[in-house]
Design a protein around this motif. Structure first.
Motif, mmCIF file in Angstrom:
data_model
loop_
_atom_site.group_PDB
_atom_site.id
_atom_site.type_symbol
_atom_site.label_atom_id
_atom_site.label_comp_id
_atom_site.label_asym_id
_atom_site.label_seq_id
_atom_site.Cartn_x
_atom_site.Cartn_y
_atom_site.Cartn_z
ATOM 1 N N TYR A 101 0.837 -1.206 0.000
ATOM 2 C CA TYR A 101 0.000 0.000 0.000
ATOM 3 C C TYR A 101 0.873 1.257 0.000
ATOM 4 O O TYR A 101 0.635 2.193 -0.771
ATOM 5 C CB TYR A 101 -0.952 0.015 1.191
ATOM 6 C CG TYR A 101 -1.678 1.337 1.301
ATOM 7 C CD1 TYR A 101 -2.714 1.646 0.423
ATOM 8 C CD2 TYR A 101 -1.296 2.291 2.241
ATOM 9 C CE1 TYR A 101 -3.355 2.872 0.484
ATOM 10 C CE2 TYR A 101 -1.935 3.515 2.309
ATOM 11 C CZ TYR A 101 -2.962 3.803 1.437
ATOM 12 O OH TYR A 101 -3.586 5.018 1.489
ATOM 13 N N ASP A 135 3.861 1.556 -1.076
ATOM 14 C CA ASP A 135 4.553 1.646 -2.368
ATOM 15 C C ASP A 135 3.655 2.242 -3.460
ATOM 16 O O ASP A 135 4.132 3.011 -4.286
ATOM 17 C CB ASP A 135 5.028 0.264 -2.840
ATOM 18 C CG ASP A 135 6.230 -0.252 -2.078
ATOM 19 O OD1 ASP A 135 6.838 0.525 -1.318
ATOM 20 O OD2 ASP A 135 6.546 -1.449 -2.240
ATOM 21 N N VAL A 136 2.373 1.871 -3.494
ATOM 22 C CA VAL A 136 1.518 2.231 -4.632
ATOM 23 C C VAL A 136 0.549 3.380 -4.371
ATOM 24 O O VAL A 136 -0.084 3.852 -5.316
ATOM 25 C CB VAL A 136 0.715 1.009 -5.144
ATOM 26 C CG1 VAL A 136 1.644 -0.122 -5.545
ATOM 27 C CG2 VAL A 136 -0.320 0.547 -4.144
ATOM 28 N N LYS A 137 0.430 3.846 -3.150
ATOM 29 C CA LYS A 137 -0.629 4.807 -2.816
ATOM 30 C C LYS A 137 -0.606 6.086 -3.649
ATOM 31 O O LYS A 137 -1.653 6.649 -3.930
ATOM 32 C CB LYS A 137 -0.639 5.127 -1.330
ATOM 33 C CG LYS A 137 0.528 5.926 -0.848
ATOM 34 C CD LYS A 137 0.411 6.204 0.637
ATOM 35 C CE LYS A 137 1.616 7.007 1.104
ATOM 36 N NZ LYS A 137 1.508 7.339 2.500
ATOM 37 N N MET A 155 0.821 6.287 -6.776
ATOM 38 C CA MET A 155 1.108 5.959 -8.173
ATOM 39 C C MET A 155 -0.130 6.134 -9.047
ATOM 40 O O MET A 155 -1.261 5.967 -8.586
ATOM 41 C CB MET A 155 1.572 4.506 -8.300
ATOM 42 C CG MET A 155 2.918 4.208 -7.742
ATOM 43 S SD MET A 155 3.312 2.469 -8.055
ATOM 44 C CE MET A 155 4.897 2.341 -7.281
ATOM 45 N N PHE A 193 -2.475 4.825 -12.313
ATOM 46 C CA PHE A 193 -2.940 3.486 -12.682
ATOM 47 C C PHE A 193 -1.862 2.742 -13.470
ATOM 48 O O PHE A 193 -1.584 1.570 -13.208
ATOM 49 C CB PHE A 193 -4.228 3.585 -13.505
ATOM 50 C CG PHE A 193 -4.743 2.258 -13.966
ATOM 51 C CD1 PHE A 193 -5.445 1.433 -13.099
ATOM 52 C CD2 PHE A 193 -4.516 1.820 -15.265
ATOM 53 C CE1 PHE A 193 -5.907 0.189 -13.514
ATOM 54 C CE2 PHE A 193 -4.979 0.590 -15.688
ATOM 55 C CZ PHE A 193 -5.677 -0.222 -14.811
ATOM 56 N N GLU A 245 1.387 3.232 -13.504
ATOM 57 C CA GLU A 245 2.526 2.902 -12.638
ATOM 58 C C GLU A 245 2.208 1.688 -11.764
ATOM 59 O O GLU A 245 3.079 0.836 -11.542
ATOM 60 C CB GLU A 245 2.886 4.091 -11.750
ATOM 61 C CG GLU A 245 3.493 5.253 -12.506
ATOM 62 C CD GLU A 245 3.620 6.512 -11.674
ATOM 63 O OE1 GLU A 245 4.607 7.246 -11.872
ATOM 64 O OE2 GLU A 245 2.734 6.783 -10.824
ATOM 65 N N LYS A 246 0.970 1.601 -11.289
ATOM 66 C CA LYS A 246 0.562 0.432 -10.491
ATOM 67 C C LYS A 246 0.598 -0.828 -11.335
ATOM 68 O O LYS A 246 1.037 -1.890 -10.871
ATOM 69 C CB LYS A 246 -0.836 0.637 -9.906
ATOM 70 C CG LYS A 246 -0.872 1.657 -8.797
ATOM 71 C CD LYS A 246 -2.290 1.869 -8.307
ATOM 72 C CE LYS A 246 -2.341 2.999 -7.279
ATOM 73 N NZ LYS A 246 -3.703 3.280 -6.835
ATOM 74 N N GLN A 247 0.134 -0.742 -12.583
ATOM 75 C CA GLN A 247 0.185 -1.906 -13.475
ATOM 76 C C GLN A 247 1.615 -2.392 -13.637
ATOM 77 O O GLN A 247 1.888 -3.591 -13.560
ATOM 78 C CB GLN A 247 -0.372 -1.550 -14.859
ATOM 79 C CG GLN A 247 -1.859 -1.618 -14.962
ATOM 80 C CD GLN A 247 -2.306 -1.384 -16.391
ATOM 81 O OE1 GLN A 247 -1.900 -0.415 -17.028
ATOM 82 N NE2 GLN A 247 -3.140 -2.269 -16.884
ATOM 83 N N TYR A 287 4.163 -1.868 -11.617
ATOM 84 C CA TYR A 287 4.616 -2.370 -10.316
ATOM 85 C C TYR A 287 4.151 -3.816 -10.109
ATOM 86 O O TYR A 287 4.937 -4.696 -9.765
ATOM 87 C CB TYR A 287 4.078 -1.463 -9.212
ATOM 88 C CG TYR A 287 4.363 -1.927 -7.807
ATOM 89 C CD1 TYR A 287 5.527 -1.528 -7.151
ATOM 90 C CD2 TYR A 287 3.483 -2.742 -7.113
ATOM 91 C CE1 TYR A 287 5.794 -1.934 -5.848
ATOM 92 C CE2 TYR A 287 3.735 -3.155 -5.825
ATOM 93 C CZ TYR A 287 4.889 -2.752 -5.193
ATOM 94 O OH TYR A 287 5.145 -3.166 -3.912
ATOM 95 N N TYR A 288 2.842 -4.056 -10.329
ATOM 96 C CA TYR A 288 2.299 -5.401 -10.107
ATOM 97 C C TYR A 288 2.837 -6.404 -11.121
ATOM 98 O O TYR A 288 3.078 -7.567 -10.780
ATOM 99 C CB TYR A 288 0.770 -5.377 -10.104
ATOM 100 C CG TYR A 288 0.193 -4.690 -8.887
ATOM 101 C CD1 TYR A 288 0.528 -5.097 -7.608
ATOM 102 C CD2 TYR A 288 -0.693 -3.627 -9.013
ATOM 103 C CE1 TYR A 288 0.011 -4.472 -6.487
ATOM 104 C CE2 TYR A 288 -1.221 -3.000 -7.889
ATOM 105 C CZ TYR A 288 -0.872 -3.429 -6.636
ATOM 106 O OH TYR A 288 -1.386 -2.806 -5.533
#
Length: 67
Positions: A25, A27-29, A31, A33, A35-37, A39-40
């Motif tokens: 959370y 790390d991505v809060k 970011m 959409f 950037e989250k893609q 990351y995951y």
């Protein structure tokens, strides 16, 4: 009405999962959409490598890691 509070022991494994969840959370809060893609996807590739598995796409669009 009085509430009785119980203390339930929490396993080490569950505590670790909560720590990982909080870390992700943080790390991505902030970011976007996209950037989250990214990351995951990076994390998924790392998990596949660690588990020495292969990525399988399921009929519903989700993924499984298989050997």
């Amino acid at each position: 009405m009085k509430t009785i509070e119980k203390k339930v022991p929490i396993s080490k494994a569950l505590s670790e999962v909560w720590e990982w969840k909080d870390e992700v959370y943080r790390d991505v809060k902030d970011m976007s959409f996209e950037e989250k893609q990214e990351y995951y996807n990076k994390c998924l590739k790392e998990a596949i490598k660690i588990l020495k598995g292969k990525l399988k796409t399921n009929p519903d669009g989700s993924y499984s890691i298989t050997r």
